[in-house]
Design a protein around this motif. Structure first.
Motif, PDB file in Angstrom:
ATOM      1  N   VAL A  29       1.388   4.405  -8.766  1.00  0.00           N
ATOM      2  CA  VAL A  29       2.693   4.575  -9.425  1.00  0.00           C
ATOM      3  C   VAL A  29       2.659   3.981 -10.827  1.00  0.00           C
ATOM      4  N   ALA A  30       2.076   2.793 -10.959  1.00  0.00           N
ATOM      5  CA  ALA A  30       1.996   2.134 -12.267  1.00  0.00           C
ATOM      6  C   ALA A  30       1.112   2.928 -13.228  1.00  0.00           C
ATOM      7  N   GLY A  70       2.842   6.949 -13.291  1.00  0.00           N
ATOM      8  CA  GLY A  70       4.270   7.004 -13.646  1.00  0.00           C
ATOM      9  C   GLY A  70       4.518   7.226 -15.127  1.00  0.00           C
ATOM     10  N   GLN A  85      -0.934  -6.086  -1.730  1.00  0.00           N
ATOM     11  CA  GLN A  85       0.293  -5.301  -1.884  1.00  0.00           C
ATOM     12  C   GLN A  85       0.405  -4.752  -3.308  1.00  0.00           C
ATOM     13  N   PHE A  86      -0.213  -5.438  -4.276  1.00  0.00           N
ATOM     14  CA  PHE A  86      -0.220  -4.924  -5.650  1.00  0.00           C
ATOM     15  C   PHE A  86      -1.101  -3.681  -5.765  1.00  0.00           C
ATOM     16  N   LEU A 122      -3.163  -4.111 -12.842  1.00  0.00           N
ATOM     17  CA  LEU A 122      -2.816  -4.341 -11.435  1.00  0.00           C
ATOM     18  C   LEU A 122      -4.054  -4.402 -10.554  1.00  0.00           C
ATOM     19  N   ALA A 174      -1.244  -1.272  -3.752  1.00  0.00           N
ATOM     20  CA  ALA A 174      -0.453  -0.101  -3.365  1.00  0.00           C
ATOM     21  C   ALA A 174       0.367   0.438  -4.535  1.00  0.00           C
ATOM     22  N   ALA A 175       0.672  -0.402  -5.520  1.00  0.00           N
ATOM     23  CA  ALA A 175       1.481   0.018  -6.666  1.00  0.00           C
ATOM     24  C   ALA A 175       0.644   0.638  -7.785  1.00  0.00           C
ATOM     25  N   ILE A 176      -0.662   0.588  -7.662  1.00  0.00           N
ATOM     26  CA  ILE A 176      -1.532   1.074  -8.741  1.00  0.00           C
ATOM     27  C   ILE A 176      -1.284   2.549  -9.079  1.00  0.00           C
ATOM     28  N   ASN A 226      -1.657  -0.292 -17.275  1.00  0.00           N
ATOM     29  CA  ASN A 226      -0.942  -0.848 -16.115  1.00  0.00           C
ATOM     30  C   ASN A 226      -1.808  -0.819 -14.865  1.00  0.00           C
TER      31      ASN A 226
END
Length: 93
Positions: free
Chosen positions: A33-34, A37, A26-27, A15, A29-31, A11
Motif C-alpha cells: 500500500v505504501a 498507493g 506488521q509493517f 518500510l 504488510a503495509a509495504i 516509502n
C-alpha cells in the motif's frame, strides 16, 4: 507523475528496511500500500490512465525501482519534461 512513483518506492523501501531491522512484521504488510498507493494516485488523478500494477505487479515494481534509481543517478529528472535522450529505442521520423 514520476514524483508519485518516487515517493511510493521510497516509502516501500523505508518500510521494508524498518521491518527487517526491527523485526516488526506488521509493517511488512503495509509495504504494497505504501509503495503502490502514491503511484496509483499519480496514475488516476494526474496521468488519467490505468496502472500496469493490476496486470503486471512484478514488472510494475521493477519499473518503479529502475526509475527511482535513474532519478537518484541523475539520468532522468524527478520533475518536468524528459529530455529527448531518455527515449532510447524510439524511431525518429
Amino acid at each position: 507523475c514520476r514524483l508519485c512513483h518516487f515517493l511510493g518506492s521510497s516509502n516501500a523501501l523505508a518500510l521494508l528496511g524498518y521491518a527487517l531491522v526491527s523485526q516488526s512484521w506488521q509493517f511488512a504488510a503495509a509495504i504494497p500500500v505504501a509503495g503502490y498507493g502514491p503511484a496509483w494516485v499519480g496514475h488516476f488523478f494526474f496521468e488519467k490512465n490505468r496502472p500496469a500494477t493490476f496486470k503486471y505487479p512484478l514488472w510494475s515494481f521493477f519499473g518503479d525501482l529502475t526509475m527511482m534509481f535513474d532519478i537518484i543517478r541523475g539520468r532522468i529528472p524527478l520533475l518536468g519534461e524528459l529530455p529527448k535522450d531518455c527515449y532510447r529505442g524510439t524511431v525518429e521520423d
